[in-house]
Each structure stands twice: as structure tokens, then as C-alpha cells.
Design an enzyme around this catalytic site. Structure first.
Site, PDB file in Angstrom:
ATOM      1  N   GLN A  53       0.800  -1.215   0.000  1.00  0.00           N
ATOM      2  CA  GLN A  53       0.000   0.000   0.000  1.00  0.00           C
ATOM      3  C   GLN A  53       0.839   1.275   0.000  1.00  0.00           C
ATOM      4  O   GLN A  53       0.325   2.350  -0.279  1.00  0.00           O
ATOM      5  CB  GLN A  53      -0.960  -0.018   1.204  1.00  0.00           C
ATOM      6  CG  GLN A  53      -1.954  -1.162   1.089  1.00  0.00           C
ATOM      7  CD  GLN A  53      -2.887  -1.257   2.269  1.00  0.00           C
ATOM      8  OE1 GLN A  53      -2.593  -1.918   3.246  1.00  0.00           O
ATOM      9  NE2 GLN A  53      -4.027  -0.594   2.182  1.00  0.00           N
ATOM     10  N   HIS A  73      -1.929  -5.019 -13.440  1.00  0.00           N
ATOM     11  CA  HIS A  73      -1.419  -4.662 -14.770  1.00  0.00           C
ATOM     12  C   HIS A  73      -2.282  -5.316 -15.858  1.00  0.00           C
ATOM     13  O   HIS A  73      -2.533  -4.728 -16.907  1.00  0.00           O
ATOM     14  CB  HIS A  73       0.052  -5.089 -14.915  1.00  0.00           C
ATOM     15  CG  HIS A  73       0.966  -4.277 -14.038  1.00  0.00           C
ATOM     16  ND1 HIS A  73       2.190  -4.726 -13.600  1.00  0.00           N
ATOM     17  CD2 HIS A  73       0.825  -3.043 -13.511  1.00  0.00           C
ATOM     18  CE1 HIS A  73       2.752  -3.795 -12.834  1.00  0.00           C
ATOM     19  NE2 HIS A  73       1.943  -2.771 -12.774  1.00  0.00           N
ATOM     20  N   ARG A 111       4.000  -0.624  12.977  1.00  0.00           N
ATOM     21  CA  ARG A 111       3.656  -1.909  12.363  1.00  0.00           C
ATOM     22  C   ARG A 111       3.743  -1.753  10.847  1.00  0.00           C
ATOM     23  O   ARG A 111       3.079  -0.904  10.256  1.00  0.00           O
ATOM     24  CB  ARG A 111       2.239  -2.336  12.771  1.00  0.00           C
ATOM     25  CG  ARG A 111       1.804  -3.616  12.111  1.00  0.00           C
ATOM     26  CD  ARG A 111       0.462  -4.142  12.621  1.00  0.00           C
ATOM     27  NE  ARG A 111       0.101  -5.316  11.863  1.00  0.00           N
ATOM     28  CZ  ARG A 111      -0.940  -5.397  11.029  1.00  0.00           C
ATOM     29  NH1 ARG A 111      -1.776  -4.382  10.896  1.00  0.00           N
ATOM     30  NH2 ARG A 111      -1.167  -6.501  10.351  1.00  0.00           N
ATOM     31  N   HIS A 156       1.264  -9.511   4.278  1.00  0.00           N
ATOM     32  CA  HIS A 156       0.092  -8.627   4.223  1.00  0.00           C
ATOM     33  C   HIS A 156      -0.416  -8.644   2.771  1.00  0.00           C
ATOM     34  O   HIS A 156      -0.415  -7.626   2.079  1.00  0.00           O
ATOM     35  CB  HIS A 156       0.456  -7.224   4.701  1.00  0.00           C
ATOM     36  CG  HIS A 156      -0.723  -6.372   5.087  1.00  0.00           C
ATOM     37  ND1 HIS A 156      -0.849  -5.755   6.308  1.00  0.00           N
ATOM     38  CD2 HIS A 156      -1.846  -6.020   4.400  1.00  0.00           C
ATOM     39  CE1 HIS A 156      -1.979  -5.064   6.355  1.00  0.00           C
ATOM     40  NE2 HIS A 156      -2.606  -5.202   5.198  1.00  0.00           N
ATOM     41  N   GLU A 201      -5.006 -10.573   8.687  1.00  0.00           N
ATOM     42  CA  GLU A 201      -6.432 -10.729   8.349  1.00  0.00           C
ATOM     43  C   GLU A 201      -6.727 -11.928   7.458  1.00  0.00           C
ATOM     44  O   GLU A 201      -6.985 -11.773   6.257  1.00  0.00           O
ATOM     45  CB  GLU A 201      -6.958  -9.458   7.669  1.00  0.00           C
ATOM     46  CG  GLU A 201      -6.883  -8.229   8.538  1.00  0.00           C
ATOM     47  CD  GLU A 201      -7.701  -7.070   7.989  1.00  0.00           C
ATOM     48  OE1 GLU A 201      -8.203  -7.172   6.852  1.00  0.00           O
ATOM     49  OE2 GLU A 201      -7.834  -6.066   8.690  1.00  0.00           O
ATOM     50  N   ASN A 344      -7.736  -6.482  14.063  1.00  0.00           N
ATOM     51  CA  ASN A 344      -8.043  -5.276  13.296  1.00  0.00           C
ATOM     52  C   ASN A 344      -9.550  -5.075  13.343  1.00  0.00           C
ATOM     53  O   ASN A 344     -10.308  -6.002  13.045  1.00  0.00           O
ATOM     54  CB  ASN A 344      -7.619  -5.430  11.830  1.00  0.00           C
ATOM     55  CG  ASN A 344      -6.118  -5.594  11.677  1.00  0.00           C
ATOM     56  OD1 ASN A 344      -5.363  -5.442  12.645  1.00  0.00           O
ATOM     57  ND2 ASN A 344      -5.675  -5.898  10.462  1.00  0.00           N
ATOM     58  N   TYR A 346     -12.802  -2.164  12.510  1.00  0.00           N
ATOM     59  CA  TYR A 346     -13.179  -0.881  11.921  1.00  0.00           C
ATOM     60  C   TYR A 346     -14.627  -0.492  12.177  1.00  0.00           C
ATOM     61  O   TYR A 346     -14.939   0.666  12.370  1.00  0.00           O
ATOM     62  CB  TYR A 346     -12.940  -0.910  10.396  1.00  0.00           C
ATOM     63  CG  TYR A 346     -11.472  -0.885  10.037  1.00  0.00           C
ATOM     64  CD1 TYR A 346     -10.815   0.320   9.816  1.00  0.00           C
ATOM     65  CD2 TYR A 346     -10.727  -2.057   9.949  1.00  0.00           C
ATOM     66  CE1 TYR A 346      -9.465   0.361   9.506  1.00  0.00           C
ATOM     67  CE2 TYR A 346      -9.373  -2.030   9.646  1.00  0.00           C
ATOM     68  CZ  TYR A 346      -8.747  -0.812   9.417  1.00  0.00           C
ATOM     69  OH  TYR A 346      -7.410  -0.778   9.123  1.00  0.00           O
ATOM     70  N   GLU A 415      -4.970  -2.746  14.045  1.00  0.00           N
ATOM     71  CA  GLU A 415      -5.450  -1.718  13.110  1.00  0.00           C
ATOM     72  C   GLU A 415      -6.794  -1.205  13.593  1.00  0.00           C
ATOM     73  O   GLU A 415      -7.638  -1.993  14.024  1.00  0.00           O
ATOM     74  CB  GLU A 415      -5.687  -2.285  11.695  1.00  0.00           C
ATOM     75  CG  GLU A 415      -4.462  -2.475  10.862  1.00  0.00           C
ATOM     76  CD  GLU A 415      -4.791  -3.078   9.486  1.00  0.00           C
ATOM     77  OE1 GLU A 415      -5.892  -2.832   8.957  1.00  0.00           O
ATOM     78  OE2 GLU A 415      -3.934  -3.807   8.962  1.00  0.00           O
TER      79      GLU A 415
HETATM   80  C1  GAL Z   1      -7.639  -3.730   6.502  1.00  0.00           C
HETATM   81  C2  GAL Z   1      -6.307  -4.014   5.845  1.00  0.00           C
HETATM   82  C3  GAL Z   1      -5.486  -2.803   5.569  1.00  0.00           C
HETATM   83  C4  GAL Z   1      -6.311  -1.600   5.132  1.00  0.00           C
HETATM   84  C5  GAL Z   1      -7.530  -1.425   6.006  1.00  0.00           C
HETATM   85  C6  GAL Z   1      -8.439  -0.284   5.615  1.00  0.00           C
HETATM   86  O1  GAL Z   1      -8.546  -4.747   6.227  1.00  0.00           O
HETATM   87  O2  GAL Z   1      -5.544  -4.865   6.661  1.00  0.00           O
HETATM   88  O3  GAL Z   1      -4.513  -3.162   4.640  1.00  0.00           O
HETATM   89  O4  GAL Z   1      -6.570  -1.575   3.808  1.00  0.00           O
HETATM   90  O5  GAL Z   1      -8.279  -2.599   6.024  1.00  0.00           O
HETATM   91  O6  GAL Z   1      -9.306  -0.614   4.566  1.00  0.00           O
END
Ligand code: GAL
Length: 520
Positions: A53, A73, A111, A156, A201, A344, A346, A415
Site C-alpha cells: 500500500q 497490470h 507496524r 500482508h 487478516e 483489526n 473498523y 489496526e
Molecule cells: C484492513 C487491511 C489494511 C487496510 C484497512 C483499511 O482490512 O488490513 O490493509 O486496507 O483494512 O481498509
């Protein structure tokens, strides 16, 4: 009239907030907006990135191709903005700037991940790319000089294309190849790196890449490849753990663990038994599938997951379960193979039971799980559609992990973060971090959960997989139209630095333009 009602509205909100403060949280947040609970001095605060990334330099200095290079590509339209990771944030050349940014935040942990094909261009260890080795050694040296501890992920998602051509993680031989790669990496960098996570993940990687076509390799081996991927990744992880434990730990004295991921799931209607079961099933199918073999006392896949996929496979006429079976030796080999619980997190979903939804394929992980997931329209969505802000989800998932697997190993949030559409005045991100970290404090202080670290995703705006560069997660803004990929701190960087400095959350540190960002 309009402005009057606005005034009234604000007054009502202020009144509510006062009630809230005087009722439940008075002991938790002082009048000046400072959380009374604090993070311990030893708490590992960091930020996270991933090689593909940010690095760019996709074909420089002898690097081999990763499956993301090759696929993008060949299929330039795969990402929403038709971009790829060829240059990304150019961290291959700008890693020194990145380290200065880390220092300016005051983080003590970083990290990051190693690109497998930068070290082993063909995936296998018969040839090691010395320039790749030099690159990572320089980064680790600079980090250590800056008193920042590297926390390094071996995988990753950027699998060498040569190994993807052999079927990627559906091929049992990957377990050997991963162990070989891990041996190379531990030997080359283990003198400087003392905290490893083997893989990032497993759920997102196998589900998006092998069940669906949302991520590379876009295999669409729904209901089959997804579980082969999960199974061999778990075995590969365990082999790398034992390798480190036996051959490297005695000398290098480091830690090694795994990073999993999950959205928290709440029942859509908590009075409805089926919804309550659906929420639990969601968590077991998305997280338990990977966590139970590693962290539970008995090991192996969770009974609920095992039975469900076995039964589904039988009624669908498969000769054997689509979920592979661990031998008793493998159950033992995988059990207990992590020194911490890397998670992780979100967002959260609302779960209800369903046997079929539009878009589900048969068989597939979604169909096997039988959970319809939605989001509460009241939860704000500042960027990508899937990321609705619901801070209590972090406290709840940390409690779920603690209730299911105990406190033998500490939890590390590897994360957490939010995306928006860009800009330096990222109030939504400031508010997200304040609120999620506040919930983490509650999990630690009120619920007694053993949480020892937190990594914000992410240091700077980056290449966000199939979203390309359209969504921004960074504490630092990156100008992708600028050849130098100029980096500038956002408000959230200042706020994060203050949290790390004081070990507390100051809800008033960044003055919010409107009340909506502030309520806890
Ligand atoms: C996670 C992933 C990261 C990043 C993040 C935000 O799933 O580990 O690489 O992209 O989501 O979308």
C-alpha cells in the site's frame, strides 16, 4: 425561524450532553473534556502500514512481482479509479521521511510489512534479493535509531505471483513455502525485529480474494477455495510460529503472533432469539473460524462452524465437507501459536438470520453463515460505504474476545481507523479516534480486558486495495498529483500525538466545528 430552531436544537443537544455527563460519564470525562481513565505508560501506541500500500518501486532493484502487481497490470479496471500500486506513496525511496513523520507523532511502535517478492522474487528461498534485504535492514536501523520498535508482518497479502500461479493459499505446499520464507526473514532481520505477526487478516484475505472477486486473486472459488485458503494459512502461520519458537526465539528473544480481523455484530433486534443467534454466528464464521484453532483451550474449528459447513456440504451433495479437517496432530500444532491476540477492527453490523439474500452464491461463506448484515442508518459513514462509525463496537469485540478466549495472551489492536474523501481538516477522523480509544479505555478499566497495544490505520493516505486512491485513511495527507508525493499532517495527526503524549483523550483538544462530532 430557521435559525431559531437551530438554536433550540443546539440547546437541546447541549442539555442532553450535560445529562449524559452528569449521569453516566461524570467520573470518566472531566468538565474540560479530558478522559479520567488513561493508558498505562507501557501501552504500545503505534501506527500501521503495509508494504504493497505504500512502497511502490514494484519492479526496482530485483523485486519480483506480487499477485497484486500482475493482476492490476492485466486488469487495470479492477480498482475503482483504475490505479495500481506501482508508485503508491513511494515509501521505497521516502522511508526516511516516513520515519520522521512517525517521530513527529511520538509513536514508539511501527507496524509495517515485508514484501515477500522483494526478498524472494520467485517466492521460494533458492534465491534471495540482496537489494531487498538492504532496504528493510536500513528501515529497521533507522527505526531503532529513532527509538521506534518495528512490529513486522510477514504476509500482508502481496503473494509472489510465482506462488499464486500454483494456486496460492489453496495449495497445501504453501505451508512449506511460507515456513521457508519465514526462516529467511527471521535469519535476516531477527537481530533487529523483536515483534512479528505472521499474517494479516485471514478472513478478509480468503473471503475477498478466494470466495469473492473483491480482492486479488479474485478467485471466486466460493464456498471451497475460501476454506482451503483459511486452512492452509492457519497451518502456515503455526509452522512459522513453531519455527521461530524453536530455532530463533532462544537467541532472538522476541514475540510472534497473528493478526485477525472482524466487524462486530449486534443482533438487529436484541429481543429476537434468531437475531441474537445470527450475531453470534457471524462472529464465529468471521473470527472464530480463525481464532478458535489458535486461542481456545481445545483448539480446532469452533463446533458451530464445523457443524454448519459439514451439514451444508452434505445436503448440497458434496462427498466431504468443504471445510477441510485438521488431523489431531495438526490441532495440537496450531493450538496456542500466538503470543498476543492481534485484532483489526473498523466497524459493526446489525445481524439477522437469513437463508438467502440477493447476491449470495451457493455455496459460499455468506450462504454458509446465513446472516444478513446491515448497518444502522444512524451511524455516520464518512468515506467507504462499509465503514459506519459505531465506537462501542470496539469495546464489545474486545469483551467478546476476552469472554471466548480468556486473558492468557494480551489483545493488541493492530489496526483501527476511518476513511474519508480527503483533506487536512479531518474532524471525522479526530472524532473517530477519540471515541474508539475512549471505548477501549472502558474495555480496559471498566471491564478488565487485557489490552496492551493500539495501532492507528494508517500513517498516511495510501493505496487502498480495490478502492485505489479514492478513500483516505491517513493521519498524513499525501498529494498523489505531486511527483514527490508530498506529505502533510492532518488535524488527526496533531490529535493522535496529544493522546500519546498525555495518555488520555482530550475531547476538546481539536475544536470541532459542530456538536455532532463530539457526543460520546
Ligand atoms: C484492513 C487491511 C489494511 C487496510 C484497512 C483499511 O482490512 O488490513 O490493509 O486496507 O483494512 O481498509
Amino acid at each position: 425561524m430557521q435559525s431559531l430552531s437551530r438554536v433550540a436544537h443546539v440547546a437541546i443537544l447541549a442539555c442532553f450532553s450535560l445529562m449524559f455527563i452528569t449521569k453516566g460519564v461524570s467520573t470518566l470525562v472531566s468538565k474540560n473534556g479530558l478522559s479520567n481513565y488513561s493508558f498505562p505508560d507501557k501501552f504500545m501506541f503505534g501506527v500501521a502500514t503495509a508494504a504493497f500500500q505504500i512502497e511502490g518501486a514494484w519492479n526496482e532493484d530485483g523485486k519480483g512481482e506480487s499477485m497484486w502487481d500482475t493482476y492490476l497490470h492485466k486488469h487495470p479496471n479492477f480498482t475503482v479509479d483504475h490505479t495500481n500500486g506501482d508508485l503508491a506513496t513511494d515509501s521505497y525511496h521516502k522511508y526516511k521521511q516516513d520515519i520522521i513523520m512517525l517521530q513527529s507523532l511520538g509513536v514508539k511502535y511501527y507496524r509495517m510489512s515485508i514484501s515477500w517478492p522483494r526478498i524472494l522474487p520467485n517466492g521460494t528461498d533458492h534465491y534471495i534479493n540482496k537489494a531487498g534485504v538492504r532496504y528493510y535492514r536500513k528501515i529497521f536501523q533507522e527505526l531503532i535509531k529513532a527509538k521506534i520498535t518495528p512490529v513486522v508482518t510477514l504476509f500482508h497479502w502481496d503473494l509472489p505471483t510465482a506462488l499464486m500461479d500454483l494456486g496460492g493459499w489453496t495449495n497445501p505446499k504453501m505451508v512449506d513455502y511460507f515456513e521457508d520464507y519465514a526462516r529467511v526473514v527471521f535469519s535476516l532481520f531477527g537481530d533487529m525485529v523483536k515483534t512479528w505477526t505472521t499474517m494479516n487478516e485471514l478472513h478478509v484475505h480468503c473471503y475477498n480474494g478466494y470466495d469473492l472477486n473483491a480482492f486479488v486473486p479474485a478467485m471466486q472459488s466460493h464456498g471451497i477455495g475460501v476454506y482451503l485458503c483459511s486452512h492452509y494459512m492457519l497451518l502456515g502461520h503455526a509452522r512459522a510460529y513453531h519455527l521461530y519458537d524453536k530455532e530463533f526465539r532462544p537467541k532472538q528473544k522476541g514475540k510472534i503472533g497473528l493478526t485477525l480481523d472482524v466487524f462486530y455484530a449486534e443482533p438487529k433486534d436484541s429481543n429476537n432469539k434468531e437475531d441474537v443467534e445470527a450475531a453470534e454466528r457471524y462472529l464465529q464464521m468471521h473470527l472464530g473460524l480463525y481464532a478458535h484453532p489458535v486461542y481456545s483451550k481445545e483448539g480446532d474449528y469452533p463446533a458451530l462452524v464445523r457443524e454448519r459447513i459439514d451439514n451444508m456440504s452434505r445436503t448440497q451433495g458434496y462427498p466431504r465437507s468443504r471445510l477441510p479437517v485438521f488431523t489431531p496432530e495438526e490441532v495440537e500444532m496450531v493450538r496456542g501459536t500466538s503470543d498476543f491476540f492481534g485484532i483489526n477492527h473498523y466497524t459493526t453490523v446489525l445481524a439477522s438470520a437469513s437463508s438467502m439474500e440477493p447476491g449470495w452464491l451457493v455455496p459460499s461463506l455468506d450462504h454458509d453463515a446465513g446472516v444478513k448484515s446491515e448497518q444502522d442508518p444512524k451511524w455516520p459513514i464518512p468515506g467507504a460505504f462499509w465503514l459506519a462509525v459505531y465506537p462501542p463496537g470496539l469495546r464489545k469485540i474486545v469483551n467478546w474476545i476476552t469472554n471466548n478466549y480468556g486473558t492468557r495472551v494480551p489483545i493488541i489492536i493492530t489496526e483501527n481507523g476511518v476513511c474519508d474523501s480527503g483533506g487536512l481538516n479531518d474532524y471525522e477522523r479526530v472524532s473517530y479516534y477519540n471515541k474508539y480509544l475512549y471505548q477501549l479505555l472502558l474495555a480496559m478499566h471498566e471491564d478488565g480486558c487485557r489490552v496492551e497495544g493500539y495501532f492507528a490505520w494508517t500513517l498516511m493516505d495510501d493505496f487502498e486495495w480495490s478502492d485505489g486512491y479514492t478513500v483516505k485513511f491517513g493521519l498524513f495527507h499525501v498529494d498523489f498529483n505531486h511527483p514527490e508525493r508530498k506529505r502533510t499532517p492532518k488535524l488527526s495527526a496533531l490529535n493522535y500525538r496529544e493522546i500519546l503524549r498525555t495518555r488520555r483523550i482530550n475531547f476538546n483538544y481539536i475544536k470541532m466545528p459542530s456538536y455532532k462530532y463530539n457526543n460520546l
